[in-house]
Structures are given as structure tokens and as C-alpha cells.
Design an enzyme around this catalytic site. Structure first.
Site, PDB file in Angstrom:
ATOM      1  N   GLY A  16     -30.065 150.990  62.818  1.00 34.41           N
ATOM      2  CA  GLY A  16     -31.200 151.841  62.486  1.00 34.41           C
ATOM      3  C   GLY A  16     -32.536 151.196  62.795  1.00 34.41           C
ATOM      4  CB  THR A  37     -37.558 145.873  77.311  1.00 34.55           C
ATOM      5  OG1 THR A  37     -36.510 146.108  76.383  1.00 34.55           O
ATOM      6  CG2 THR A  37     -38.858 145.542  76.606  1.00 34.55           C
ATOM      7  CG  HIS A  53     -33.602 154.927  72.176  1.00 34.68           C
ATOM      8  ND1 HIS A  53     -34.275 154.056  71.358  1.00 34.68           N
ATOM      9  CD2 HIS A  53     -32.294 154.617  72.071  1.00 34.68           C
ATOM     10  CE1 HIS A  53     -33.396 153.245  70.779  1.00 34.68           C
ATOM     11  NE2 HIS A  53     -32.200 153.563  71.206  1.00 34.68           N
ATOM     12  NE  ARG A  54     -36.543 158.129  79.308  1.00 36.25           N
ATOM     13  CZ  ARG A  54     -36.072 157.999  80.525  1.00 36.25           C
ATOM     14  NH1 ARG A  54     -35.246 158.907  81.026  1.00 36.25           N
ATOM     15  NH2 ARG A  54     -36.424 156.974  81.271  1.00 36.25           N
TER      16      ARG A  54
END
Length: 184
Positions: A16, A37, A53-54
Site C-alpha cells: 500500500g 522511475t 498506477h496511471r
């Protein structure tokens, strides 16, 4: 007195840590630039991770991809009244030690990049949130390359934790405060 505002978020895989860091960035009420990264994915599973994530990030956040020159990305995007979220040191170090182009960088070259990043963090004026994996809780890994990676990430994590004003360890989605603002 420490004038920087640096939060370090550590945790294992799926702990998390990225979600927590994103929540901290969102709660800052500052303009946010996400510094990613990861190298572009070359397989379907990693592509799905990046897409996840995006999709979770607000559309109005800025995005900078910095798979190698993290210090440069930090310096170019640093500004008072701004929040920079760096996710993550784990992938960045892997990019330095296992470059896509072939041979690993010599130790003095990747160490110079680590030093430059630490220097950029120390002089940053933005609110900075840095995410990294804590991978040193298991057994000593087999293979010299893996041991080098674990050792170097452990040392890098120690450097960033020492520089940070706050540090949090994520375990099962729960934040555990390791260092709070004002603590030595």
C-alpha cells in the site's frame, strides 16, 4: 532546523506504499508532479501495473518519466509551493544496476547518480514524497548480483531516511510512523 519537507514511504510489494504516498500528495493541496522511475514495460503484466498506477492518479497531476536521471528530474521540477511524488527508488536503482542497454554501470557511475539525487533532495524547495521498497527483511539472497542490489537499496533507503523529515513503513495497507517531523 531542517527546512526541507521530505516524506519517505517504505514497504514491501503490495503493502500500500504507492497508494499511501498518492494520498499524502493529494492531501497536500499543492500542485503535484508524479516522477515515475519505471522503464516502459516490455511485458503484459508490468504494463498492467503501470496502467493501474496511471488510472489511480488524478488527471491534473503532472507526470515526468525519469528512469535514470532522477536528480535532473527533481531539480527541473522543484519549486516552492509544489509537491513532487517520486515512485519509486526500487525501480530506479534496478535501472542503474541493470540498464536496458546492456552492461551495468560501473560502481563509481551509479554511485555518482545516487549522490546527485541525495544532493538534489537536500536542497529541494518542494514538498517531496519518495517511495521505496523495503526488501531487506528476508534471507540473504543467492547470487552476487541480487546481493549487490539488496545491499545498495538498503544503503540508499538509509540515506533517504536520514535525510527525511518523516518516514512511514507500510504493512498490509497500514502506515507505521518510523520518523515524525522534528524527530532526529
Amino acid at each position: 532546523m531542517i527546512s526541507r519537507d521530505l516524506t519517505f514511504v517504505l514497504g514491501g510489494a503490495r503493502s500500500g506504499k504507492s497508494l499511501h504516498a498518492e494520498q499524502l500528495a493529494n492531501q497536500s493541496a499543492l500542485p503535484v508532479t508524479y516522477i515515475a522511475t519505471a522503464r516502459l514495460a516490455n511485458d503484459a503484466e508490468f504494463s498492467e501495473r503501470i496502467a493501474h498506477h496511471r488510472a489511480r492518479r488524478p488527471a491534473h497531476w503532472g507526470l515526468v518519466e525519469a528512469p535514470v536521471d532522477l536528480a535532473g528530474a527533481l531539480e527541473q521540477n522543484d519549486a516552492p509551493g509544489h509537491c513532487l511524488l517520486i515512485d519509486c527508488l526500487t525501480l530506479w536503482l534496478a535501472n542503474l544496476l541493470c540498464p536496458a542497454e546492456g552492461e551495468p554501470l560501473p560502481a563509481d557511475q551509479y554511485q555518482a547518480r545516487l549522490d546527485a539525487f541525495e544532493t538534489a533532495l537536500a536542497s529541494a524547495r518542494s514538498r517531496i514524497i519518495v517511495v521505496s521498497n523495503e526488501i531487506g527483511l528476508g534471507v540473504v539472497p543467492l547470487g552476487a548480483a541480487t546481493r549487490l542490489y539488496v545491499d545498495e537499496l538498503g544503503r540508499l533507503n538509509q540515506r533517504i531516511a536520514a535525510l527525511s523529515t518523516r518516514a512511514t513503513m507500510m504493512v498490509a495497507g497500514l502506515p507505521l510512523a518510523l520518523k515524525t517531523a522534528g524527530a532526529a
